[in-house]
Design an enzyme around this catalytic site. Structure first.
Site, PDB file in Angstrom:
ATOM      1  CG  MET A   1     -67.665  14.221  -7.103  1.00 52.27           C
ATOM      2  SD  MET A   1     -68.316  15.887  -7.447  1.00 52.27           S
ATOM      3  CE  MET A   1     -67.965  16.680  -5.872  1.00 52.27           C
TER       4      MET A   1
ATOM      5  N   GLY B   1     -76.975  12.006 -12.578  1.00 51.24           N
ATOM      6  CA  GLY B   1     -76.979  11.593 -13.981  1.00 51.24           C
ATOM      7  C   GLY B   1     -77.939  12.372 -14.864  1.00 51.24           C
TER       8      GLY B   1
ATOM      9  N   GLY C   1     -56.363  23.084 -13.703  1.00 54.76           N
ATOM     10  CA  GLY C   1     -56.890  23.823 -12.560  1.00 54.76           C
ATOM     11  C   GLY C   1     -58.282  23.365 -12.151  1.00 54.76           C
TER      12      GLY C   1
ATOM     13  CG  ASN D   1     -66.625  20.182 -15.373  1.00 55.34           C
ATOM     14  OD1 ASN D   1     -67.332  19.203 -15.104  1.00 55.34           O
ATOM     15  ND2 ASN D   1     -66.370  21.139 -14.495  1.00 55.34           N
TER      16      ASN D   1
ATOM     17  CG  HIS E   1     -68.563  24.914 -12.139  1.00 52.40           C
ATOM     18  ND1 HIS E   1     -68.107  24.086 -11.138  1.00 52.40           N
ATOM     19  CD2 HIS E   1     -68.795  26.121 -11.552  1.00 52.40           C
ATOM     20  CE1 HIS E   1     -68.055  24.757 -10.001  1.00 52.40           C
ATOM     21  NE2 HIS E   1     -68.463  25.993 -10.229  1.00 52.40           N
TER      22      HIS E   1
ATOM     23  CG  ASP F   1     -57.238  24.508 -17.160  1.00 53.31           C
ATOM     24  OD1 ASP F   1     -57.754  24.133 -16.080  1.00 53.31           O
ATOM     25  OD2 ASP F   1     -57.100  25.706 -17.461  1.00 53.31           O
TER      26      ASP F   1
ATOM     27  CD  GLU G   1     -75.822  21.921 -14.266  1.00 50.57           C
ATOM     28  OE1 GLU G   1     -76.028  20.699 -14.323  1.00 50.57           O
ATOM     29  OE2 GLU G   1     -75.276  22.461 -13.293  1.00 50.57           O
TER      30      GLU G   1
HETATM   31  C1  GRF Z   1     -74.246  19.404 -11.968  1.00 53.01           C
HETATM   32  O1  GRF Z   1     -74.848  20.412 -11.223  1.00 53.01           O
HETATM   33  C2  GRF Z   1     -72.944  19.887 -12.527  1.00 53.01           C
HETATM   34  O2  GRF Z   1     -72.969  21.237 -12.839  1.00 53.01           O
HETATM   35  C3  GRF Z   1     -71.994  19.611 -11.412  1.00 53.01           C
HETATM   36  O3  GRF Z   1     -72.418  18.387 -10.866  1.00 53.01           O
HETATM   37  C4  GRF Z   1     -73.807  18.236 -11.100  1.00 53.01           C
HETATM   38  C5  GRF Z   1     -74.033  16.913 -11.780  1.00 53.01           C
HETATM   39  O4  GRF Z   1     -75.407  16.659 -11.873  1.00 53.01           O
HETATM   40  N1  GRF Z   1     -70.636  19.594 -11.900  1.00 53.01           N
HETATM   41  P1  GRF Z   1     -75.967  15.408 -12.675  1.00 53.01           P
HETATM   42  O5  GRF Z   1     -75.311  14.168 -12.096  1.00 53.01           O
HETATM   43  O6  GRF Z   1     -75.660  15.591 -14.122  1.00 53.01           O
HETATM   44  O7  GRF Z   1     -77.441  15.407 -12.387  1.00 53.01           O
END
Ligand code: GRF
Length: 177
Positions: free
Chosen positions: A78, A12, A131, A95, A97, A129, A162
């Protein structure tokens, strides 16, 4: 005021970064697994939480929770998003990533980067999308892969970026919706 939903089942930390920027504009958290750190954070911030773990009409049920939502932000969600949610929110699902897409799509991208001997990696905010991590890129940030990095140290360095770029990307998308 925008109405944003965050969907995930991780620690989170991205929810926290988005909440710091958008506060009460985040009105819903959708979990795809019940026991997750994101649940505690959502509760601490006073955000409504729904849990939708699976089943045949999963995407109809999730869509049913998203009435009046402007933008959906995936963070550690997921599952691959499917119809009818995908079409109903075309161009309005983002999203985050943990790699410089198109490199290292899929799970544990930071492990993939280390195993590949990459000298740099990073993170990508992209539209979703049908994919696996293939939609149009909104923003990316780079980080070095350092000698002696473990999966944990590299992931931690990527997550700092991020938390910086996800709010920027959301702001940019909201201005276009
Ligand atoms: C992050 O590393 C994101 O890039 C990936 O899943 C992780 C989620 O982390 N898709 P958090 O739950 O926001 O700490």
């Amino acid at each position: 005021m925008a109405r944003i939903a965050v969907m995930g089942s991780g620690a989170g930390t991205n929810l926290e970064a988005l909440y710091e920027e958008f506060g009460e504009e985040i009105v819903l958290v959708v979990l795809d697994q019940a026991e997750a750190g994101i649940l505690k954070k959502a509760e601490r911030f006073g955000i409504k939480v729904v849990v939708e773990e699976g089943g045949e009409d999963l995407w109809e049920r999730i869509l049913g929770h998203l009435d009046g939502i402007d933008l959906v932000c995936l963070a550690g969600f997921m599952k691959l998003v499917k119809e009818p949610l995908l079409g109903a929110f075309e161009g309005r699902i983002l999203n985050i990533h943990p790699s410089l897409l198109p490199k290292y799509p899929g799970k544990e991208a930071w492990v993939q980067a280390i195993e590949d001997g990459a000298e740099e990696s990073g993170c990508t905010v992209h539209f979703v999308d049908a994919g696996m991590d293939t939609g149009e890129v909104v923003l990316q940030a780079r980080v070095p892969v350092l000698a002696g990095d473990t999966p944990e140290t590299l992931h931690a360095r990527i997550q700092v970026e991020e938390h910086r770029i996800y709010p920027l990307a959301v702001r940019r998308c909201l201005s276009r919706i």
